[in-house]
Design a protein around this motif. Structure first.
Motif, PDB file in Angstrom:
ATOM      1  N   GLY A 252       2.315  66.898 -40.683  1.00 18.64           N
ATOM      2  CA  GLY A 252       3.389  67.572 -40.091  1.00 18.64           C
ATOM      3  C   GLY A 252       4.010  69.011 -40.759  1.00 18.64           C
ATOM      4  N   GLU A 253       3.670  69.003 -41.898  1.00 14.87           N
ATOM      5  CA  GLU A 253       4.202  70.095 -42.709  1.00 14.87           C
ATOM      6  C   GLU A 253       4.120  71.483 -41.862  1.00 14.87           C
ATOM      7  OE1 GLU A 253       2.537  70.299 -46.765  1.00 14.87           O
ATOM      8  OE2 GLU A 253       3.682  68.464 -47.226  1.00 14.87           O
ATOM      9  N   VAL A 399      13.076  68.015 -36.097  1.00 12.40           N
ATOM     10  CA  VAL A 399      12.666  68.660 -37.295  1.00 12.40           C
ATOM     11  C   VAL A 399      13.940  68.937 -37.944  1.00 12.40           C
ATOM     12  CG1 VAL A 399      13.120  70.695 -35.835  1.00 12.40           C
ATOM     13  CG2 VAL A 399      11.483  70.591 -37.677  1.00 12.40           C
ATOM     14  N   ASP A 400      13.802  69.284 -39.209  1.00 14.72           N
ATOM     15  CA  ASP A 400      14.898  69.385 -40.184  1.00 14.72           C
ATOM     16  C   ASP A 400      15.444  70.774 -40.142  1.00 14.72           C
ATOM     17  OD1 ASP A 400      12.445  70.297 -41.235  1.00 14.72           O
ATOM     18  OD2 ASP A 400      12.860  69.300 -43.230  1.00 14.72           O
ATOM     19  N   TYR A 460       2.691  63.162 -37.847  1.00 15.45           N
ATOM     20  CA  TYR A 460       4.050  63.044 -38.408  1.00 15.45           C
ATOM     21  C   TYR A 460       4.998  64.121 -38.040  1.00 15.45           C
ATOM     22  CZ  TYR A 460       1.481  60.259 -42.025  1.00 15.45           C
ATOM     23  OH  TYR A 460       0.694  59.332 -42.793  1.00 15.45           O
ATOM     24  N   PRO A 461       6.276  63.637 -37.820  1.00 17.91           N
ATOM     25  CA  PRO A 461       7.260  64.770 -37.303  1.00 17.91           C
ATOM     26  C   PRO A 461       7.243  65.936 -37.993  1.00 17.91           C
ATOM     27  CG  PRO A 461       8.346  62.609 -37.356  1.00 17.91           C
ATOM     28  CD  PRO A 461       6.748  62.440 -38.122  1.00 17.91           C
ATOM     29  N   HIS A 463       8.258  69.250 -39.997  1.00 18.50           N
ATOM     30  CA  HIS A 463       9.309  69.495 -40.849  1.00 18.50           C
ATOM     31  C   HIS A 463       9.006  70.574 -41.861  1.00 18.50           C
ATOM     32  CE1 HIS A 463       6.364  66.515 -42.580  1.00 18.50           C
ATOM     33  NE2 HIS A 463       6.630  67.069 -44.024  1.00 18.50           N
ATOM     34  N   ARG A 476      12.011  59.929 -42.971  1.00 15.83           N
ATOM     35  CA  ARG A 476      11.368  59.892 -41.544  1.00 15.83           C
ATOM     36  C   ARG A 476      10.372  60.721 -41.306  1.00 15.83           C
ATOM     37  NH1 ARG A 476      16.177  63.039 -40.593  1.00 15.83           N
ATOM     38  NH2 ARG A 476      15.529  65.118 -39.457  1.00 15.83           N
ATOM     39  N   PHE A 477       9.978  61.543 -42.077  1.00 21.08           N
ATOM     40  CA  PHE A 477       8.940  62.554 -42.043  1.00 21.08           C
ATOM     41  C   PHE A 477       7.674  62.024 -42.625  1.00 21.08           C
ATOM     42  CE2 PHE A 477      12.507  65.997 -42.223  1.00 21.08           C
ATOM     43  CZ  PHE A 477      12.474  66.182 -40.805  1.00 21.08           C
ATOM     44  N   THR A 478       7.547  60.723 -43.148  1.00 20.63           N
ATOM     45  CA  THR A 478       6.515  60.180 -43.661  1.00 20.63           C
ATOM     46  C   THR A 478       6.044  59.044 -42.794  1.00 20.63           C
ATOM     47  OG1 THR A 478       7.675  58.771 -45.209  1.00 20.63           O
ATOM     48  CG2 THR A 478       7.052  60.839 -46.166  1.00 20.63           C
TER      49      THR A 478
END
Length: 599
Positions: A252-253, A399-400, A460-461, A463, A476-478
């Protein structure tokens, strides 16, 4: 704490901003205690922002500002010689600092200097008594890319906010984008130490009235961005309107995050770029809007992938289902053989094929001879929407960055209201089958959709921060998230996506087979009643073991195969190989030239 210690602390921190007192009386006694809040003097240093390869992108560093005299005359030629600037540079730097073109003579101007330039001014200060040189500390960008991802400190963006309110008024809220600087502001800032002693009338400490706050230095952020890939992707979009988002589907990176037209990240907060900001605010393409997160658009034919996955899951079709390319149902812009199965339907992006796929979903009535009822259409559309929402659509992905649009998927109730009747038929909503009409997705959702298919059903969301100081990303991103579609049905989509990139497919010109990379993709051409169509593409590579998923959307770009697919293919090749094959160099140059000119 001893009385001596208390006196020493109070003497050291007696400033009203550092010490706050309030009186309380102990219950059932006449004893009065003083609650004290003492802020310790050490100020934490704001953390730096680094890319995935530990290159520093943003840091707090000394800043030298040269304030020019308010009243003329000013010998700009001589000043330029002092600073080592030519006449053209001197005129441009002053023009960039003015918030509007016809600012009156003597309008106050501050210019940023390097340490070397500042030293020259100090040595010649006696010859230039009207110049004022100040030194402070400000966030400094060491890169010219990634403006929408990096963002800015709100405190340093106040001049921009004032300009934006004047120029855009009601649309100002769309322009605020603090990026990771804003989202992680508290962690970047750290915190000062604070003591909370409870002191009696004799000055003795009688415990604490609140828990003391420990001093914490500002934490560094390690981004997921590959700054070299980011710079390359920005060259491909340049002054066009649109976006490009590249993800590592395995984590998700976000590898690249482009919102175009592009601009330099320092522009928003630099004290001598008010004129540049003014031009950005007035630019028709609205470069300050964070398109991948905040602009939701019809996805076009790329959405056929989602509809096919849902239809497979619900048993409306199988991978071998064939439909006629019936132009009476909906036009098909591609000339192609009859789509004898799902792979062919995707390869040729046959609109009538997917019209009939969606029709099977909406009109289906189980265990009944009646195939089209009001109740069935409502139930089936609601069911379709439930499965589609599991892709993270019609909701924020989380997303951050500070602001993200949810996009939109229509409900049965929505159509009841907009159609003015509950008796609407599939024919009035068939545009959903080709990703048009009421469907709207953001760029982040489009890229995540490609990642979901690459992973055969999970994600994965997305981020932008991979680690905070020495730790990992936000928890939450994991957390792996699953769709409601079985993995076997996603696997059934991949042959068609691979065929899209091969001979006869809609994006065969963007194939990377010559360098041993098999790309799985899907083109989209989004109808636009107000101008040229929009170009879209989603895909991932390598198809059998995906390492990168890409979504590209170019407003008024025309066909997705012509405008969006080549950009995605080049980004994939650049990321996977590190360079572009000579065969595509001319192609690459043409795209970059068009990007510079904005068409």
């Amino acid at each position: 704490m001893s009385l001596l210690t208390v006196f020493l602390v109070l003497a050291a921190y007696s400033s009203p901003q550092q010490q706050t007192d309030s009186l309380i009386q102990a219950p059932d006694t006449s004893i009065v205690y003083t609650k004290r809040r003492i802020v310790l003097p050490e100020v934490p240093q704001r953390g730096s922002i680094l890319d995935r390869h530990d290159s520093v992108l943003v840091a707090t560093r000394p800043q030298y500002l040269l304030k020019l005299p308010r009243r003329p005359p000013l010998d700009t030629l001589a000043l330029g010689q002092l600073l080592g600037w030519g006449p053209t540079t001197m005129r441009k730097r002053i023009a960039d600092a003015l918030p509007y073109e016809k600012a009156p003579a003597g309008y106050p101007v501050q210019l940023r200097l390097t340490a070397t330039e500042a030293a020259r001014v100090r040595r010649k200060s006696a010859d230039w008594p009207t110049l004022t040189l100040t030194e402070g500390r400000q966030r400094t960008y060491t890169t010219n890319v990634g403006a929408h991802a990096l963002g800015y400190m709100g405190a340093e963006a106040e001049p921009f906010y004032s300009q934006a309110k004047r120029y855009r008024r009601g649309r100002f809220y769309q322009l605020r984008n603090g990026g990771v600087e804003g989202y992680y502001n508290g962690l970047l800032n750290g915190r000062r130490g604070i003591m909370h002693p409870l002191v009696d009338e004799q000055g003795q400490t009688q415990g604490n009235w609140a828990t003391d706050t420990a001093f914490q230095q500002g934490q560094d952020l390690h981004l997921t961005l590959d700054v070299k890939l980011q710079a390359y992707a920005e060259k491909l979009l340049g002054n066009r309107k649109g976006y490009l988002v590249a993800l590592d589907p395995r984590t998700g990176e976000i590898l690249a995050y482009v919102s175009a037209p592009i601009y330099k990240p320092a522009t928003i907060t630099a004290p001598d770029l008010a004129g540049v900001r003014a031009k950005l605010l007035q630019q028709e393409g609205m470069p300050l809007i964070n398109r991948p997160a905040m602009r939701a658009n019809p996805p076009g034919s790329v959405f056929k992938l989602v509809n096919a996955a849902v239809a497979l899951q619900l048993g409306a079709i199988s991978p071998t289902t064939s439909f006629r390319c019936d132009q009476k149902l909906v036009s098909c812009v591609h000339h192609h053989p009859a789509p004898s199965n799902l792979t062919a339907g995707l390869k040729y992006s046959c609109n009538p094929y997917f019209y009939q796929v969606m029709g099977k979903l909406i009109n289906y009535v189980p265990d009944s001879l009646v195939q089209d009822t009001v109740a069935a259409r409502h139930v089936n559309l609601a069911q379709w929407r439930r499965y589609v929402r599991s892709f993270g659509l019609d909701s924020v992905l989380g997303v951050d960055i500070p602001r993200e649009a949810p996009g939109f998927l229509p409900t049965p109730e929505y159509y009841d209201k907009t159609r003015g009747t509950t008796r609407w038929r599939y024919r009035s909503i068939y545009s959903l089958s080709i990703g048009q009409g009421e469907i709207n997705l953001t760029g982040l959702q489009m890229a995540n959709m490609a990642a979901i298919i690459a992973n055969r059903g999970w994600y994965y969301p997305p981020h932008l921060v991979s680690s905070i100081s020495t730790g990992g990303p936000l928890p939450r991103f994991t957390e792996k998230r699953y769709t409601l579609i079985d993995s076997i049905h996603f696997a059934a989509l991949v042959p068609g996506m691979v065929a899209v990139m091969q001979k006869g497919g809609t994006a065969d010109a963007s194939s990377l087979e010559d360098v041993g990379i098999t790309v799985a993709g899907k083109t989209g051409t989004v109808e636009n009643d107000e101008g040229d169509d929009h170009a879209a593409f989603v895909g991932f590579a390598p198809a059998d073991a995906p390492q990168i998923a890409v979504a590209v959307y170019i407003e008024n770009g025309g066909f997705g195969a012509d405008a969006a697919a080549p950009c995605a293919a080049l980004v994939m090749e650049k990321y996977l190989r590190g360079y572009i094959a000579p065969k595509r160099k001319r192609w690459e140059a043409r795209i970059q030239s068009r990007a510079r000119h904005g068409y």
